[in-house]
Design a protein around this motif. Structure first.
Motif, short mmCIF file in Angstrom:
data_model
loop_
_atom_site.label_atom_id
_atom_site.label_comp_id
_atom_site.label_asym_id
_atom_site.label_seq_id
_atom_site.Cartn_x
_atom_site.Cartn_y
_atom_site.Cartn_z
N ILE A 1 0.76 -1.10 -0.06
CA ILE A 1 0.00 0.19 0.13
C ILE A 1 0.73 1.64 -0.27
N PRO A 2 -0.06 2.37 -0.69
CA PRO A 2 1.24 3.64 -0.91
C PRO A 2 2.31 4.36 0.56
N THR A 3 2.77 5.28 0.49
CA THR A 3 2.86 5.59 2.40
C THR A 3 2.56 7.54 2.30
N SER A 4 1.82 7.71 0.69
CA SER A 4 1.61 8.96 1.09
C SER A 4 0.51 8.57 2.49
N ILE B 1 -5.61 2.16 -3.85
CA ILE B 1 -4.67 2.44 -4.54
C ILE B 1 -3.71 1.58 -3.83
N TRP B 2 -2.56 0.85 -4.67
CA TRP B 2 -1.81 0.74 -4.35
C TRP B 2 -0.03 1.47 -4.71
N GLN B 3 0.31 1.34 -3.97
CA GLN B 3 2.40 1.26 -4.42
C GLN B 3 2.09 0.44 -6.16
N GLU B 4 2.94 1.52 -6.62
CA GLU B 4 3.45 1.01 -8.34
C GLU B 4 3.82 0.30 -8.55
N ARG C 1 11.35 -3.52 0.91
CA ARG C 1 10.54 -3.77 -0.43
C ARG C 1 9.37 -2.86 0.05
N GLY C 2 8.76 -2.11 0.53
CA GLY C 2 8.28 -1.17 0.86
C GLY C 2 6.79 -1.77 1.05
N ASP C 3 6.79 -2.84 1.70
CA ASP C 3 5.00 -3.48 1.96
C ASP C 3 5.39 -3.92 3.60
N PHE C 4 3.92 -4.73 3.90
CA PHE C 4 4.34 -4.71 4.99
C PHE C 4 4.51 -6.90 4.94
#
Length: 965
Positions: free
Chosen positions: A758-761, A814-817, A874-877
């Motif tokens: 998921i996004p960081t925004s 919305i997902w990370q790109e 990775r930027g995910d969880f």
């Protein structure tokens, strides 16, 4: 049954049809009358001949070849579209055939409406005219060789003629003024005659004017040598092999590959005779030999000599090509040989600008594709780097502006995953041809019962390929040696028994079986081959086939296995009525097997083993052996006479596994004797490969054909290759050949797919929570305790939502790109399965742990909030808790749970309401997000083919599709 006596004009008919094939049909019966001493040959006479003549008759074969050629020809002289009844009627009219003759031909030689699948760019139609104006010596002699020496029927030769023409007509005219390159791919079946196809293409290409043929043959020498001998024997011929030398000259004999070859001594190599004396028929010069891959001559002298009779015209002008020999180099894909070939070509640079060159790449999915990761190299100093063989092939293409490249393979996945946007690579930009299954071929379909619904009926050896040919293995070589040895001994017995039946048919039917082999393939490691060979030798000694104990074992196998299958699937062959009738032939078979004492040959790269045993040579010897090996007994190499296979090797790639299936091929005279001993898991894997292979061919068929303006509906570069993966553990090809591949559709049967990218925004997170997360959680209205691990009870809130309603929510998410690309295949599958009714409903499961933060959330009440930390790289969880997933997964399996009744089309969404402690101290509602995992209903994946699809897409376009929500 009364035997039909062929009339005296039968040989004349063969000659007439041979002369007409490839040209125009003319009235047939008046010409036959002339050869019949003036006695008229009537329509009824001809009809009687068509109905009564043996299927093996050469004139009938030539009639089939000629009719099939006219049926398929792109000809202005014949009305009606190719392969239609209208075209056939036009042919009959030209031949002057009516009434009973016409009816008899329709009955025995119907129009073959099934065609090869062809996807092609528009091309200049030069070949149809050229083939009638230029010599066709090499093709016509090859065709006659297949008919007269190899016993091919007219249907098989006609199929080869049509398929090879489809390739050659898409090459550039060798005489054209400007240089034009063509790159294509021909997709066949494993062991189905691809070598015959490219030999036919080579013959036609040489006839048309190509003067350098380079055949790349895989990476092992035994395959290169096998290809060399076949092309020497069937195409290049006696005169070109001797190159003008006297066969009895001792100096010539020193260089002669086939001095001790039985087939050479018996005159089984093709001879071109006086045809080579014609001024416009080129000689063929061999740049490689049976025992020698490409090597430079001493002093670095080039092997190639290309001269011009008319120096005022280019080399590829017809007047110059007529007097220029054609060179054939059969080279394995190994750096040293290719490097020497390139060194010999470089000095000819000016000549090469005008030289028509054809490159045939056999096993084109091995070594040829560039397996470097282009994306990772772009930002480095190695951006232009290519893998070694790919680089050498591209170097040859660069040296030869008129070179045509045609790849051949039965497993094309690596080729279609080549980046079509990489103009200097080997993507088949001009054509893709998928060959139809040739007559008489035993492929995956003949060993499986795919598509058969028994509906309570018990499968038998008559109705089931599995029952007839497959024998399952259970014993592991390491963990259950007694069972393994018992099963291996049975396979050995089956080989001996089938050899005896071959001897019986030789004696009573006049058939000939030069080779009779068994394959033992358990591993690719050479150390394992030595162990397996010793186990086979030990069992061979214990088998005691000549004793009463051994005979009783063979009799039991005959009565309970071979006799029922032979009776159910006779295919016109004689069958021993009793074991006693076969018994004497067992002795003959054993005598053949024991000629060299040791019945076992190990075929691998171990030099010590090879130095201490007789070499495998299907050409020079009769081979009645048990072959033990791995890689060298797969991937393109034909194991002659293969009747019994004992196969245990598991591979992680579909193309590797399919190529290991050496039991596929042509088994004329002994199809009913073929046996495959294999673990059931591997057998089912081959079945999945069949489904995937047929799906790929069906995908190609969607894009073939022409529009109303006679233009291609789809170009090869525009085809979105949809490669199916039925088994999660069996990818289409090796990982390093899939850098350009993306998953376009994926089901998650058997477990959960975490969608945690998921996004960081903060803005995007809040939007996900309000538009998706809260709406979904509000549907979880029932608090339940679900049995967990070791008797524990797990607290959940459960609810349900219709399948379309869930998709409406997910489409807003919305997902990370970078994660959007990964999730797209799963989301696409959800849409597809929902649209066709396979997914009806979703169970929503929200775990309710104690001992964690609780917050008051409007619309939900006081609810638990769990901590989840985002992974830095990775930027995910981190993924979902396995205990929670296992507890609710039965809902996706169609089972009931708590208050939810069983339902076949129900999937599961598992949710956590969470916050990231690294982003906040005491969490507020603005810090919350929902993590979702999905498990599709098992029932939504009715077929293995619903699981995973791979394709190649332009990265920019792919991201645009995935993120435009």
């Amino acid at each position: 049954m009364q035997t039909y006596t062929a009339p005296t004009w039968t040989p004349a008919l063969r000659n007439l049809m041979t002369g007409m094939a490839g040209g125009r049909p003319f009235e047939l019966l008046p010409a036959l009358t002339g050869f019949n001493g003036g006695t008229p040959v009537s329509q009824d006479d001809f009809a009687s001949w068509i109905r009564g003549i043996s299927e093996n008759d050469a004139a009938l074969a030539q009639m089939r070849i000629a009719l099939a050629g006219w049926d398929a020809a792109e000809s202005a002289d014949l009305t009606g579209a190719p392969k239609t009844q209208q075209r056939r009627r036009a042919v009959y009219e030209k031949l002057g055939l009516t009434g009973s003759a016409l009816t008899a031909l329709d009955e025995r030689m119907p129009v073959a409406e099934e065609a090869d699948i062809v996807i092609s760019t528009d091309f200049t139609k030069w070949y149809d005219a050229a083939s009638s104006e230029r010599p066709n010596v090499y093709w016509s002699h090859y065709r006659d060789y297949l008919r007269d020496q190899k016993g091919w029927g007219g249907e098989a030769i006609a199929s080869l003629d049509e398929a090879s023409t489809q390739v050659v007509r898409r090459l550039s005219d060798p005489c054209r003024a400007d240089a034009k390159r063509t790159k294509g791919l021909v997709v066949g079946y494993v062991q189905s005659g691809k070598t015959a196809n490219f030999t036919g293409v080579t013959a036609k290409a040489i006839d048309a004017g190509y003067r350098l043929i380079i055949v790349l043959t895989g990476t092992i020498e035994i395959l290169r040598a096998q290809t060399q001998r076949r092309m020497d024997m069937e195409l290049i011929g006696v005169e070109n092999i001797l190159a003008g030398g006297d066969e009895d000259d001792p100096d010539v004999q020193k260089e002669q590959d086939y001095l001790t070859d039985e087939d050479w001594d018996q005159g089984k190599f093709v001879s071109h005779g006086a045809a080579l004396d014609q001024y416009n028929v080129p000689a063929i010069r061999r740049a490689t030999t049976l025992h020698r891959d490409y090597r430079r001559l001493p002093e670095g002298i080039s092997q190639f000599r290309f001269s011009r009779a008319d120096k005022s015209k280019p080399l590829n002008a017809p007047v110059n090509l007529q007097g220029t020999a054609a060179y054939v180099a059969i080279v394995k894909k190994e750096k040293s040989g290719l490097k020497q070939l390139i060194q010999d070509l470089k000095p000819l640079k000016d000549r090469l600008k005008e030289l028509p060159v054809l490159i045939i790449d056999d096993e084109a999915d091995v070594a040829s594709p560039d397996t470097t990761n282009r994306t990772s190299l772009k930002a480095t100093t190695n951006a232009g780097k290519r893998t070694a063989i790919n680089e050498k092939i591209r170097e040859i293409l660069a040296l030869c502006p008129r070179a045509q490249y045609v790849g051949y393979t039965a497993t094309p996945y690596a080729n279609v995953f080549v980046d079509p946007g990489d103009e200097i690579d080997l993507f088949p930009t001009d054509f893709v041809i998928s060959l139809r299954r040739p007559p008489g071929y035993m492929g995956v379909q003949e060993f499986h019962d795919v598509g058969t619904s028994w509906d309570g009926e018990r499968p038998t050896v008559e109705t089931s390929n599995e029952e007839a040919h497959i024998r399952y293995l259970e014993g592991d070589p390491e963990e259950d040696v007694p069972t393994r040895n018992r099963e291996l001994l049975e396979a050995i017995d089956a080989w001996v028994l089938s050899g005896a039946v071959k001897k019986y048919r030789e004696a009573n039917e006049g058939l000939s079986f030069k080779h009779h082999t068994m394959l033992v393939h358990e591993s690719v490691r050479t150390i394992h081959h030595a162990d397996a060979a010793e186990a086979v030798r030990s069992l061979w000694k214990q088998a005691a086939h000549s004793t009463s104990v051994g005979r009783e074992r063979l009799k039991s196998l005959f009565v309970n296995d071979f006799q029922p299958v032979m009776r159910a699937r006779p295919e016109g062959h004689l069958i021993p009525e009793t074991f006693e009738e076969l018994e004497s032939y067992i002795g003959e078979a054993l005598q053949e097997i024991r000629k060299d004492t040791d019945p076992v040959l190990v075929v691998n790269s171990d030099k010590e083993i090879q130095a201490n045993q007789k070499a495998l040579d299907f050409q020079a010897d009769k081979v009645w052996k048990i072959l033990v090996g791995g890689t060298q007994l797969s991937r393109g190499f034909t194991v002659e006479g293969l009747t019994v296979s004992y196969y245990r090797r598991k591979a992680g790639q579909a193309d590797t596994l399919m190529q290991a299936g050496r039991w596929f091929g042509f088994r004329q005279g002994y199809r009913d004797l073929v046996r495959l001993y294999i673990p059931e898991e591997l057998y089912r894997a081959f079945e999945a490969l069949l489904i995937d292979e047929e799906h790929f061919r069906a995908e190609l068929r969607k894009f073939e054909g022409l529009d109303e303006n006679d233009k291609p509906l789809m170009l090869p570069v525009n085809i979105p290759p949809k490669v199916q993966q039925s088994l999660a553990w069996l990818k289409p090809t090796a990982r390093n050949k899939m850098y350009n591949a993306v998953i376009t559709s994926e089901a998650t049967i058997g477990g959960f797919k975490d969608l945690y990218g998921i996004p960081t925004s903060p803005t995007a997170l809040r939007k996900n929570l309000t538009d998706v997360g809260l709406s979904l959680l509000q549907h979880t209205t029932t608090s339940v305790q679900i049995p967990g691990h070791r008797g524990s009870a797990l607290p959940f809130r459960l609810g349900t939502m219709s399948a379309p309603a869930l998709l409406q929510l997910l489409d807003k998410h919305i997902w990370q790109e970078k994660w959007a690309v990964s999730y797209h295949p799963t989301l696409k599958f959800l849409h597809t399965a929902t649209d066709d009714g396979r997914i009806k409903e979703w169970a929503l499961a929200w775990h309710q742990p104690d001992g964690v933060e609780h917050m008051m959330i409007e619309g939900l009440g006081t609810v638990p909030v769990v901590k989840r930390s985002r992974r830095e790289r990775r930027g995910d969880f981190p993924g979902s808790d396995r205990k929670h997933a296992n507890a609710v997964l039965p809902l996706a399996q169609g089972k009931g749970l708590a208050d939810l009744l069983p339902l076949a089309g129900r999937g599961v969404v598992m949710a956590y309401l969470a916050y990231d402690p690294a982003e906040s101290g005491e969490p507020t509602s603005d810090d919350l997000f929902v993590l979702l995992s999905v498990a599709v209903p098992n029932a939504s994946v009715r077929r293995a083919s619903d699981k995973i699809y791979w394709s190649v897409e332009a990265p920019d376009d792919r991201l645009q599709v995935l993120t435009a929500k």
